[in-house]
Design a protein around this motif. Structure first.
Motif, PDB file in Angstrom:
ATOM      1  N   LEU A  48       0.815  -1.217   0.000  1.00 34.99           N
ATOM      2  CA  LEU A  48       0.000   0.000   0.000  1.00 34.99           C
ATOM      3  C   LEU A  48       0.849   1.267   0.000  1.00 34.99           C
ATOM      4  CD1 LEU A  48      -3.012  -0.575   2.432  1.00 34.99           C
ATOM      5  CD2 LEU A  48      -3.125   0.476   0.164  1.00 34.99           C
ATOM      6  N   GLU A  49       1.917   1.257   0.822  1.00 34.41           N
ATOM      7  CA  GLU A  49       2.725   2.467   0.952  1.00 34.41           C
ATOM      8  C   GLU A  49       3.412   2.868  -0.342  1.00 34.41           C
ATOM      9  OE1 GLU A  49       5.393  -0.896   2.561  1.00 34.41           O
ATOM     10  OE2 GLU A  49       3.280  -0.448   2.254  1.00 34.41           O
ATOM     11  N   ASP A  50       3.626   1.910  -1.254  1.00 31.74           N
ATOM     12  CA  ASP A  50       4.214   2.271  -2.545  1.00 31.74           C
ATOM     13  C   ASP A  50       3.307   3.233  -3.299  1.00 31.74           C
ATOM     14  OD1 ASP A  50       6.802   0.721  -3.080  1.00 31.74           O
ATOM     15  OD2 ASP A  50       5.485  -0.862  -2.336  1.00 31.74           O
ATOM     16  N   TRP A  51       2.006   3.057  -3.153  1.00 30.09           N
ATOM     17  CA  TRP A  51       1.062   3.940  -3.840  1.00 30.09           C
ATOM     18  C   TRP A  51       0.754   5.190  -3.011  1.00 30.09           C
ATOM     19  CZ3 TRP A  51       1.465  -1.097  -5.117  1.00 30.09           C
ATOM     20  CH2 TRP A  51       1.459  -1.394  -6.481  1.00 30.09           C
ATOM     21  N   THR A  52       0.536   5.025  -1.708  1.00 33.39           N
ATOM     22  CA  THR A  52       0.099   6.158  -0.884  1.00 33.39           C
ATOM     23  C   THR A  52       1.240   7.075  -0.469  1.00 33.39           C
ATOM     24  OG1 THR A  52       0.290   4.855   1.165  1.00 33.39           O
ATOM     25  CG2 THR A  52      -1.819   4.813   0.020  1.00 33.39           C
ATOM     26  N   HIS A  53       2.480   6.579  -0.506  1.00 35.83           N
ATOM     27  CA  HIS A  53       3.609   7.398  -0.051  1.00 35.83           C
ATOM     28  C   HIS A  53       4.691   7.593  -1.118  1.00 35.83           C
ATOM     29  CE1 HIS A  53       1.648   6.729   3.770  1.00 35.83           C
ATOM     30  NE2 HIS A  53       2.447   7.619   4.320  1.00 35.83           N
ATOM     31  N   ARG A  54       4.425   7.140  -2.341  1.00 34.98           N
ATOM     32  CA  ARG A  54       5.420   7.358  -3.402  1.00 34.98           C
ATOM     33  C   ARG A  54       4.755   7.629  -4.743  1.00 34.98           C
ATOM     34  NH1 ARG A  54       7.970   3.847  -6.978  1.00 34.98           N
ATOM     35  NH2 ARG A  54       7.145   2.003  -5.905  1.00 34.98           N
ATOM     36  N   ILE A  55       4.036   6.646  -5.288  1.00 34.58           N
ATOM     37  CA  ILE A  55       3.550   6.752  -6.663  1.00 34.58           C
ATOM     38  C   ILE A  55       2.537   7.882  -6.826  1.00 34.58           C
ATOM     39  CG2 ILE A  55       2.265   5.553  -8.469  1.00 34.58           C
ATOM     40  CD1 ILE A  55       3.545   2.933  -7.453  1.00 34.58           C
ATOM     41  N   VAL A  56       1.485   7.879  -6.021  1.00 36.97           N
ATOM     42  CA  VAL A  56       0.453   8.917  -6.165  1.00 36.97           C
ATOM     43  C   VAL A  56       0.959  10.293  -5.724  1.00 36.97           C
ATOM     44  CG1 VAL A  56      -1.889   9.632  -5.545  1.00 36.97           C
ATOM     45  CG2 VAL A  56      -1.400   7.212  -5.992  1.00 36.97           C
ATOM     46  N   PRO A  57       1.649  10.422  -4.558  1.00 37.39           N
ATOM     47  CA  PRO A  57       2.181  11.745  -4.195  1.00 37.39           C
ATOM     48  C   PRO A  57       3.127  12.323  -5.240  1.00 37.39           C
ATOM     49  CG  PRO A  57       2.235  10.290  -2.300  1.00 37.39           C
ATOM     50  CD  PRO A  57       1.865   9.439  -3.479  1.00 37.39           C
ATOM     51  N   ASP A  58       4.007  11.489  -5.803  1.00 38.59           N
ATOM     52  CA  ASP A  58       4.933  11.983  -6.826  1.00 38.59           C
ATOM     53  C   ASP A  58       4.166  12.489  -8.051  1.00 38.59           C
ATOM     54  OD1 ASP A  58       6.989  11.326  -5.185  1.00 38.59           O
ATOM     55  OD2 ASP A  58       7.729   9.628  -6.354  1.00 38.59           O
ATOM     56  N   ALA A  59       3.116  11.760  -8.440  1.00 41.31           N
ATOM     57  CA  ALA A  59       2.317  12.181  -9.597  1.00 41.31           C
ATOM     58  C   ALA A  59       1.620  13.510  -9.317  1.00 41.31           C
ATOM     59  CB  ALA A  59       1.293  11.104  -9.946  1.00 41.31           C
ATOM     60  N   VAL A  60       1.093  13.678  -8.097  1.00 43.30           N
ATOM     61  CA  VAL A  60       0.434  14.934  -7.725  1.00 43.30           C
ATOM     62  C   VAL A  60       1.413  16.095  -7.840  1.00 43.30           C
ATOM     63  CG1 VAL A  60      -0.603  16.233  -5.818  1.00 43.30           C
ATOM     64  CG2 VAL A  60      -1.297  13.867  -6.238  1.00 43.30           C
ATOM     65  N   ARG A  61       2.621  15.912  -7.312  1.00 38.61           N
ATOM     66  CA  ARG A  61       3.622  16.985  -7.354  1.00 38.61           C
ATOM     67  C   ARG A  61       3.983  17.350  -8.786  1.00 38.61           C
ATOM     68  NH1 ARG A  61       5.877  13.574  -3.186  1.00 38.61           N
ATOM     69  NH2 ARG A  61       5.441  14.475  -1.117  1.00 38.61           N
ATOM     70  N   ARG A  62       4.153  16.345  -9.637  1.00 35.11           N
ATOM     71  CA  ARG A  62       4.533  16.612 -11.024  1.00 35.11           C
ATOM     72  C   ARG A  62       3.423  17.352 -11.764  1.00 35.11           C
ATOM     73  NH1 ARG A  62       6.976  11.351 -10.387  1.00 35.11           N
ATOM     74  NH2 ARG A  62       9.253  11.603 -10.425  1.00 35.11           N
ATOM     75  N   VAL A  63       2.192  16.943 -11.551  1.00 35.24           N
ATOM     76  CA  VAL A  63       1.073  17.614 -12.211  1.00 35.24           C
ATOM     77  C   VAL A  63       0.971  19.059 -11.731  1.00 35.24           C
ATOM     78  CG1 VAL A  63      -1.440  17.677 -12.444  1.00 35.24           C
ATOM     79  CG2 VAL A  63      -0.224  15.492 -12.636  1.00 35.24           C
ATOM     80  N   SER A  64       1.091  19.263 -10.425  1.00 30.52           N
ATOM     81  CA  SER A  64       1.010  20.615  -9.868  1.00 30.52           C
ATOM     82  C   SER A  64       2.125  21.501 -10.408  1.00 30.52           C
ATOM     83  CB  SER A  64       1.080  20.550  -8.336  1.00 30.52           C
ATOM     84  OG  SER A  64       1.084  21.843  -7.776  1.00 30.52           O
ATOM     85  N   GLU A  65       3.340  20.974 -10.437  1.00 27.52           N
ATOM     86  CA  GLU A  65       4.470  21.752 -10.946  1.00 27.52           C
ATOM     87  C   GLU A  65       4.290  22.132 -12.411  1.00 27.52           C
ATOM     88  OE1 GLU A  65       7.805  19.255 -10.165  1.00 27.52           O
ATOM     89  OE2 GLU A  65       7.738  19.555  -7.986  1.00 27.52           O
ATOM     90  N   ALA A  66       3.676  21.246 -13.177  1.00 30.77           N
ATOM     91  CA  ALA A  66       3.448  21.525 -14.594  1.00 30.77           C
ATOM     92  C   ALA A  66       2.425  22.635 -14.799  1.00 30.77           C
ATOM     93  CB  ALA A  66       2.987  20.261 -15.313  1.00 30.77           C
ATOM     94  N   HIS A  67       1.681  22.960 -13.736  1.00 33.70           N
ATOM     95  CA  HIS A  67       0.652  23.999 -13.818  1.00 33.70           C
ATOM     96  C   HIS A  67       0.937  25.128 -12.837  1.00 33.70           C
ATOM     97  CE1 HIS A  67      -2.237  21.870 -16.501  1.00 33.70           C
ATOM     98  NE2 HIS A  67      -1.528  20.829 -16.091  1.00 33.70           N
ATOM     99  N   GLY A  68       2.208  25.403 -12.651  1.00 34.66           N
ATOM    100  CA  GLY A  68       2.603  26.556 -11.849  1.00 34.66           C
ATOM    101  C   GLY A  68       2.257  26.454 -10.384  1.00 34.66           C
ATOM    102  N   GLY A  69       2.208  25.224  -9.851  1.00 29.76           N
ATOM    103  CA  GLY A  69       1.904  25.038  -8.435  1.00 29.76           C
ATOM    104  C   GLY A  69       0.421  24.972  -8.119  1.00 29.76           C
TER     105      GLY A  69
END
Length: 347
Positions: A106-127
């Motif tokens: 579970l932690e692979d998704w809740t503490h790495r895969i999904v959080p990393d994707a959220v950060r990348r998407v946010s950064e691509a849209h100016g935060g």
């Protein structure tokens, strides 16, 4: 006479297509661009021809399915709908799950895969903050991620078909009865032996859940042999089930023990590991829960119960729609029910 001949010709072509041919309608996914490539966390941005409005949207799939759950076919595509209403959708693609991935949890998704994707998407849209949409386990990943990471730029979570309270889920009654006696050894031993739940078992299990559909399939084809649209919808589900990957062994053991036997999504704290727990009350963003009485995997009452544990959310809405576990998201009727609720929620 000409109409009869045309009907015979159409019937013959459709019959050939669904039996020996390549199908009535080939799969044509919505065009997308890979913006980040890594094992089990490839991030795709769906292509737009006009500027997007509002927050970017990250589609979070469950395990044991492919990303086409959000893009089944034209007119049955959440992706297509989000593009229509002006959103910029992304999806995180886990790829195939094999024996080598048996220790993923579970932690692979809740503490790495999904959080990393959220950060990348946010950064691509100016935060900008990100709206998460997750179906089934994807909704659970989204909820747990938002609860575990107060620092993440998450504007909202839409969880479709997520059973929070297993006591309201008849499908888990037998394991909840047997599990405390066996200690869950039956799942532990089998997942250790196979490295998880192999894709062949997952596909068979999904077909068993839709047993009536499988039994009546020849009759459905016969009745709709002139209806190419109905046959294309049937094929899209068949194609989706035929591509299902498996579950990692460790992940499945966690779900069985923590979520099914101990009902931790409803008690409020999910103990992912002995040193890692997620408190659902710490989720603070807006939440939309979508359930259906026809959903055998996540009955409406078990989904609605999420409102009782997400006490820190700024808003919790529950919408009840029609359809099966997959159908409420992908059936033609979804546009006027689940998709409409999502559009109103996202504003």
């Amino acid at each position: 006479m000409s109409t009869l001949l045309e009907n015979l010709d159409s019937a013959a072509r459709n019959a050939w297509a669904v039996t020996f041919g390549d199908g009535v309608e080939p799969y044509q996914p919505t065009p997308s661009t890979v913006v980040h490539a890594a094992p089990h966390e490839t991030l795709r941005r769906y292509d737009r021809t006009t500027a997007a409005t509002g927050n970017p949207v990250l589609l979070v799939p469950p395990l044991a399915v492919v990303i086409s759950c959000y893009d089944l076919r034209p007119s049955q595509s959440v992706v297509e709908f989000l593009l229509e209403i002006g959103k910029q959708p992304y999806v995180v693609d886990y790829g195939d799950i094999t024996w080598a991935d048996r220790n993923m949890g579970l932690e692979d998704w809740t503490h790495r895969i999904v959080p990393d994707a959220v950060r990348r998407v946010s950064e691509a849209h100016g935060g900008a903050p990100v709206d998460l949409i997750g179906w089934s386990f994807g909704g659970m990943f989204s909820v747990l991620t938002a609860a575990a990471h107060a620092d993440l730029p998450i504007a909202s979570v839409t969880a479709v078909g997520v059973p929070f309270d297993q006591t309201k889920n008849p499908g888990t009654a037998l394991p909840r009865l047997v599990g405390p006696i066996t200690g869950g050894r039956e799942v532990a031993y089998s997942t250790w032996l196979f490295g998880g739940i192999p894709k062949q078992f997952v596909r068979a299990g999904f077909r068993i859940q839709a047993l009536e559909r499988e039994i009546t399939r020849p009759l459905f084809i016969g009745r709709n042999i002139l209806d190419s649209e109905a046959l294309a919808r049937m094929e899209s589900v068949d194609r989706f089930m035929a591509r299902m990957p498996g579950y990692p062994g460790r992940f499945y053991r966690q779900v069985y023990r923590r979520l099914i036997l101990r009902n931790e999504l409803f008690t409020g704290t999910v103990h992912i590991r002995s040193d890692l727990a997620v408190e659902l009350a710490k989720l603070t963003c807006r939440v939309l829960l979508i359930g259906s009485k026809s959903d055998l995997l996540a009955p409406a009452a078990s989904v609605e119960a999420g409102g009782q544990v997400l006490t820190g959310a700024s808003e919790v809405r529950y919408e009840q729609v029609r359809g099966s576990h997959l159908g409420m998201l992908t059936a033609p009727e979804a546009r006027g029910s689940a998709w409409k609720s999502i559009a109103e929620f996202l504003g």
